[in-house]
Design an enzyme around this catalytic site. Structure first.
Site, PDB file in Angstrom:
ATOM      1  N   CYS A 147       0.813  -1.217   0.000  1.00 33.46           N
ATOM      2  CA  CYS A 147       0.000   0.000   0.000  1.00 33.46           C
ATOM      3  C   CYS A 147       0.850   1.273   0.000  1.00 33.46           C
ATOM      4  CB  CYS A 147      -0.983  -0.023   1.159  1.00 33.46           C
ATOM      5  SG  CYS A 147      -2.384   1.105   0.892  1.00 33.46           S
ATOM      6  N   LYS A 168     -12.100   8.095  -0.693  1.00 31.30           N
ATOM      7  CA  LYS A 168     -11.295   6.974  -0.210  1.00 31.30           C
ATOM      8  C   LYS A 168     -11.695   5.682  -0.911  1.00 31.30           C
ATOM      9  CE  LYS A 168      -9.791   4.546   3.975  1.00 31.30           C
ATOM     10  NZ  LYS A 168      -9.871   4.459   5.451  1.00 31.30           N
ATOM     11  N   SER A 196      -7.728  -0.139   0.967  1.00 30.14           N
ATOM     12  CA  SER A 196      -8.035   0.927   1.920  1.00 30.14           C
ATOM     13  C   SER A 196      -6.980   2.016   1.760  1.00 30.14           C
ATOM     14  CB  SER A 196      -8.030   0.388   3.356  1.00 30.14           C
ATOM     15  OG  SER A 196      -8.288   1.413   4.285  1.00 30.14           O
ATOM     16  N   HIS A 239      -4.535  -4.674   0.194  1.00 30.15           N
ATOM     17  CA  HIS A 239      -4.084  -5.279   1.450  1.00 30.15           C
ATOM     18  C   HIS A 239      -4.504  -6.752   1.498  1.00 30.15           C
ATOM     19  CE1 HIS A 239      -2.639  -1.740   3.690  1.00 30.15           C
ATOM     20  NE2 HIS A 239      -3.612  -1.074   3.112  1.00 30.15           N
ATOM     21  N   GLU A 241      -3.120  -8.971   3.034  1.00 28.18           N
ATOM     22  CA  GLU A 241      -2.862  -9.486   4.389  1.00 28.18           C
ATOM     23  C   GLU A 241      -4.015  -9.232   5.349  1.00 28.18           C
ATOM     24  OE1 GLU A 241      -1.739  -5.180   4.937  1.00 28.18           O
ATOM     25  OE2 GLU A 241      -1.709  -6.658   3.313  1.00 28.18           O
ATOM     26  N   ARG A 253     -13.456   2.788  13.552  1.00 30.73           N
ATOM     27  CA  ARG A 253     -12.530   3.842  13.981  1.00 30.73           C
ATOM     28  C   ARG A 253     -12.908   5.171  13.350  1.00 30.73           C
ATOM     29  NH1 ARG A 253      -7.221   3.415  10.843  1.00 30.73           N
ATOM     30  NH2 ARG A 253      -8.695   4.291   9.313  1.00 30.73           N
TER      31      ARG A 253
END
Length: 333
Positions: A147, A168, A196, A239, A241, A253
Site C-alpha cells: 500500500c 477513499k 483501503s 491489502h 494481508e 474507527r
C-alpha cells in the site's frame, strides 16, 4: 521477535541476534537439511495496528509455507513517531533496523505507515525509507511493498507520483488477472482483495516506467504489479494481508472520529463488504448523525455483518499469493 514455522503450527523462538545467526544455522543444518527461508517484516503500521499486522503476515507466511521452513524477523523504521507503549514493544521484541545488513534475509515485506503529510517526501521517515528501498533492491531476492510503502517505493525508484483519489478507496474488489506471472499461479481469473487508501497510481505511468501490472480491480485500479531489476519487487496497492474484519475495524474507527468531531465527513462503509441490508441501515445512521452528531451515538450503530463467504474468499486469494511468493524465493536459494 523471530518466528519459525512450516506446515505445522508456528513455533515462537527467542529473537536472533546478528552474532548468533551463524550458530543457529549450523545447529539447524545438522538437524534438518532444509534451511529456513529468512523473511524480514518492516512493520511501519500505526500503533493500533502494530500487533494485528504482525499476526496477519505471520499467518499468511505460515499458510503459504507448505513443507518449507520459514523464519520471520520483525523490524521497524526508527523515524516513525510512536507512543511509549508501541516503542517499548518494538524495542523489546523487534530486531534493530540497523541489523538488516547482518541478518541474512532472503525476502523482505515492507508495510505502509499512517500518513502524516500530504507529500511522501515530507514524511518524517522519508530519508530512512529511501535507504531501506536501496538496500532491499541490492540485498534481497524478493521484496513485497504494501500500500503506502508501494507508493513511496515507486516514487523513490522511478519518480512516479501517487494521485489523490476523489474519495477513499475502501472495500473488497474483484481483481482481474492480466498476466501469467508466477505470482498468480493457481489463482482464479478473478480474485477478491481488500483495499483501503486515499491515493492511487496510474497504470500507464507504471507500464511506461517498466513495471508489469499483474492484476487490476474495477473500482480500485491497479492492484498487484512488479518490477525486476536485481531484486524481484512485488507491489500491492491493496491489502491481501487484511483478515476479514480489518476493514470493519477501520470503519468503526473512522465513525468514532466523525462522531467525536475529529473529521468532517461521515465515512462511507467499505464497498462490497457488509450485507446489503446493513448498508441501508448505515446510510440512515449517517443521515441522523449529520443532523446532530455526538460521541454517544456510536451505541445506535446497527449490528454489522459481512457478506456471506467473504472471509473464505479473501483468505484463499491471499494464501495463494504468499505461497507463490515464497516459491519464487525458494527457487533461487
Amino acid at each position: 521477535m523471530s518466528l519459525l514455522f512450516d506446515s505445522a503450527d508456528p513455533i515462537i523462538s527467542p529473537a536472533l541476534t546478528p552474532d548468533d545467526v551463524g550458530d543457529e544455522r549450523r545447529r539447524r543444518a545438522l538437524r534438518d537439511h532444509r534451511r529456513p527461508i529468512e523473511i524480514g517484516l518492516v512493520n511501519n503500521m500505526g500503533d493500533a495496528a502494530l500487533r494485528a499486522t504482525e499476526r496477519q503476515f505471520a499467518r499468511l507466511l505460515r499458510d503459504g509455507a507448505g513443507e518449507r521452513r520459514v523464519r520471520l524477523h520483525c523490524f521497524a523504521l526508527r523515524s516513525i513517531p510512536r507512543s511509549a507503549t508501541a516503542r517499548h514493544r518494538i524495542d523489546s521484541l523487534y530486531s534493530d533496523i540497523g541489523d538488516l545488513g547482518r541478518v541474512p534475509l532472503d525476502g523482505l515485506i515492507v508495510t505502509g505507515a499512517e500518513p502524516r503529510t500530504s507529500a511522501l517526501r515530507d514524511e518524517p521517515y522519508w530519508d530512512e525509507f529511501r535507504r531501506l528501498t536501496d538496500w532491499a533492491e541490492a540485498n534481497t531476492r524478493a521484496t513485497i511493498w504494501s500500500c503506502l510503502a508501494a507508493h513511496a517505493a515507486v516514487l523513490h525508484l522511478d519518480g512516479i507520483e501517487r494521485r489523490r483519489l476523489p474519495r477513499k478507496c475502501s472495500g473488497v474488489y474483484a481483481a482481474e488477472r492480466l498476466s501469467d506471472d508466477t505470482m498468480l499461479a493457481g489463482l482464479p481469473t478473478t480474485l477478491r482483495v481488500s483495499h483501503s487508501r486515499l491515493n492511487g497510481l496510474d497504470a500507464d505511468e507504471l507500464c511506461d516506467a517498466g513495471y508489469d501490472v499483474l492484476t487490476r480491480a474495477e473500482g480500485a485500479g491497479v492492484d498487484v504489479f512488479t518490477r525486476r531489476d536485481g531484486s524481484r519487487m512485488v507491489f500491492f496497492q491493496g491489502h491481501p494481508e487484511y483478515d476479514a474484519t480489518t476493514l470493519q475495524r477501520e470503519f468503526l474507527r473512522d465513525i468514532g472520529r466523525y462522531l467525536a468531531g475529529e473529521r468532517d465527513d461521515c465515512p462511507a462503509p467499505p464497498e462490497n463488504y457488509f450485507r446489503v441490508e446493513i448498508e441501508a441501515r448505515l446510510a440512515a445512521f449517517c443521515d441522523r448523525a449529520r443532523i446532530g452528531r455526538r460521541p454517544d451515538m456510536i451505541a445506535e450503530l446497527p449490528s454489522l455483518a459481512l457478506r456471506p463467504g467473504l472471509a473464505a474468499t479473501l483468505e484463499a486469494s491471499a494464501a495463494a499469493l504468499f505461497r507463490n511468493w515464497l516459491s519464487v524465493i525458494a527457487a533461487e536459494i
